[in-house]
Design an enzyme around this catalytic site. Structure first.
Site, PDB file in Angstrom:
ATOM      1  N   GLU A  85      49.516  30.462  43.335  1.00 18.29           N
ATOM      2  CA  GLU A  85      49.300  30.499  44.775  1.00 18.29           C
ATOM      3  C   GLU A  85      50.618  30.399  45.523  1.00 18.29           C
ATOM      4  OE1 GLU A  85      46.721  27.079  44.775  1.00 18.29           O
ATOM      5  OE2 GLU A  85      48.235  25.961  45.870  1.00 18.29           O
ATOM      6  N   GLU A 159      56.840  22.466  38.416  1.00 18.99           N
ATOM      7  CA  GLU A 159      58.037  21.655  38.568  1.00 18.99           C
ATOM      8  C   GLU A 159      59.254  22.573  38.362  1.00 18.99           C
ATOM      9  OE1 GLU A 159      59.250  18.773  39.560  1.00 18.99           O
ATOM     10  OE2 GLU A 159      61.190  19.470  38.858  1.00 18.99           O
ATOM     11  N   SER A 190      62.284  21.384  45.510  1.00 21.28           N
ATOM     12  CA  SER A 190      61.707  20.043  45.453  1.00 21.28           C
ATOM     13  C   SER A 190      61.402  19.685  44.007  1.00 21.28           C
ATOM     14  CB  SER A 190      60.416  20.036  46.286  1.00 21.28           C
ATOM     15  OG  SER A 190      59.775  18.795  46.187  1.00 21.28           O
ATOM     16  N   LEU A 214      59.442  11.240  45.797  1.00 27.05           N
ATOM     17  CA  LEU A 214      59.584   9.858  45.324  1.00 27.05           C
ATOM     18  C   LEU A 214      58.219   9.156  45.298  1.00 27.05           C
ATOM     19  CD1 LEU A 214      61.779   7.713  44.552  1.00 27.05           C
ATOM     20  CD2 LEU A 214      61.654   6.963  46.925  1.00 27.05           C
ATOM     21  N   CYS A 335      49.019  21.480  47.418  1.00 26.97           N
ATOM     22  CA  CYS A 335      49.498  22.050  46.179  1.00 26.97           C
ATOM     23  C   CYS A 335      48.410  22.253  45.116  1.00 26.97           C
ATOM     24  CB  CYS A 335      50.532  21.052  45.681  1.00 26.97           C
ATOM     25  SG  CYS A 335      51.386  21.518  44.243  1.00 26.97           S
TER      26      CYS A 335
END
Ligand code: SAH
Length: 345
Positions: A85, A159, A190, A214, A335
């Site tokens: 996506e 990631e 990110s 974080l 996400c």
């Protein structure tokens, strides 16, 4: 389509070298949707190339549009049938940002993240990453909704730093003056916190923005939310970010999801402030507070008022912070949400 593939096609098809510039111009500046639309090429060549080489490495599978027209989300079907996506957002008038995926699924299994429930299916190739940007440029061109796409953030599925080689290649391509020609400061990567590529970013891409997800500043609790913390705990991340700031003199962005009664308490804020002060110089640390987009997980979102309290508390203690504007809620902006639902249908 990217610069390497264009070179390959020119070679394989025995096309005159000077045509490369015409092809790049038509694809990346004029946003032709196929080789057929490149009218500077002869008709028979155009048709031949068009049949053989699609400009995108995926097909549009489904498109979602938020009711206020500020967010578009596309599910894209890759050549092996897998789905990713990508999102296009209009956070303020005249500004268009796309959020792109770097992997199909993700191996990190953060408990709050929908993509995490899929596991990792595979890495995206550099071209599949940059094609998402090309896709939205074509979309913007077709719909005439904006002059141009301003920013790209690597905050979709996956990631980035577990697919570092392809992500770095894709950054080079997005900055390539012959093709995408974007400024480094308009790109943001990110990461959930993988240390080695943070050091590499400082050397190779000092002008590209870096964000660290974080979410909590306590090792034990962070490992529960984000198992990757076991390999790269908070102290290691602070060292890497300090090195990054020393080398680049750039701001680093800290992403912090406010999860009700888990990460949004006064003690969490205190711990966060204490931790961020170990990253030096602290005035180059900026916190983006994220209101959680609730998913199938058991985590809950914080109220708007409480988010404002948290932001003010950080600022009173010398930490600059903003609350991230939440767009596209009605099309599941978070996400991985849509792909996961798709699989459940
Ligand atoms: N793996 C990278 C990039 C992808 S996620 C990373 O962790 O940074 C992009 C951002 O969206 C991360 O900060 C992630 O923690 C956040 N995110 C994931 N699920 C979310 C949700 N349901 N609501 C709000 N933010 C979410």
């Amino acid at each position: 389509m990217d610069s390497k593939q264009i070179e390959q096609i020119i070679e394989d098809e025995g096309i005159e070298k000077y045509r490369a510039e015409q092809i790049r111009q038509a694809i990346f500046q004029e946003h032709a949707s196929s080789f057929n639309g490149i009218t500077t090429l002869k008709k028979d060549l155009r048709e031949r190339l068009s049949e053989k080489y699609p400009l995108l490495s995926f097909e549009l599978y489904r498109l979602f549009e938020s009711s206020d027209k500020t967010t578009f989300k596309a599910l894209l079907k890759l050549s092996d049938g897998k789905i990713i996506e990508t999102v296009l957002m209009n956070p303020k008038p005249g500004h268009w940002t796309t959020c792109i995926s770097s992997q199909v699924g993700c191996a990190l299994a953060c408990t709050f993240c929908a993509t995490g429930t899929m596991g990792l299916l595979r890495n995206l190739r550099s071209e599949e990453i940059t094609d998402q940007v090309l896709f939205w440029r074509q979309f913007i061109g077709e719909r005439k909704i904006a002059e141009r796409l301003n920013n790209v953030v690597y905050m979709g599925m996956g990631e980035p730093f577990q697919n570092t080689k392809n992500v770095f290649d894709s950054l080079d391509e997005l900055m390539n003056p012959d093709t995408f020609h974007m400024g480094a400061r308009h790109l943001s990567v990110s990461t959930a916190g993988i240390v080695k590529p943070i050091y590499q970013m400082a050397d190779r891409f000092p002008q590209v923005n870096l964000a660290l997800s974080l979410h909590i500043a306590d090792d034990e609790k962070r490992t529960e939310l984000m198992p990757i913390n076991k390999a790269w705990p908070l102290a290691k991340l602070a060292e890497a970010l300090t090195d990054y700031i020393e080398k680049t003199h750039r701001k680093v962005f800290i992403e912090y999801i406010l999860l009700r009664d888990e990460t949004d308490k006064r003690d969490n804020a205190k711990q966060l402030i204490k931790y961020l002060k170990t990253i030096k110089p602290t005035h180059l640390v900026h916190v983006n507070l994220i209101v959680y987009n609730e998913t199938e997980s058991s985590h809950k979102q914080t109220s708007k008022d409480h988010a404002r309290w948290f932001k003010n508390y950080l600022e009173e203690n010398g930490i600059s912070a903003t609350i991230r504007k939440n767009l596209g809620r009605d099309i599941d902006g978070a996400c991985g949400q849509l792909v996961v639902q798709q699989e459940n249908i």
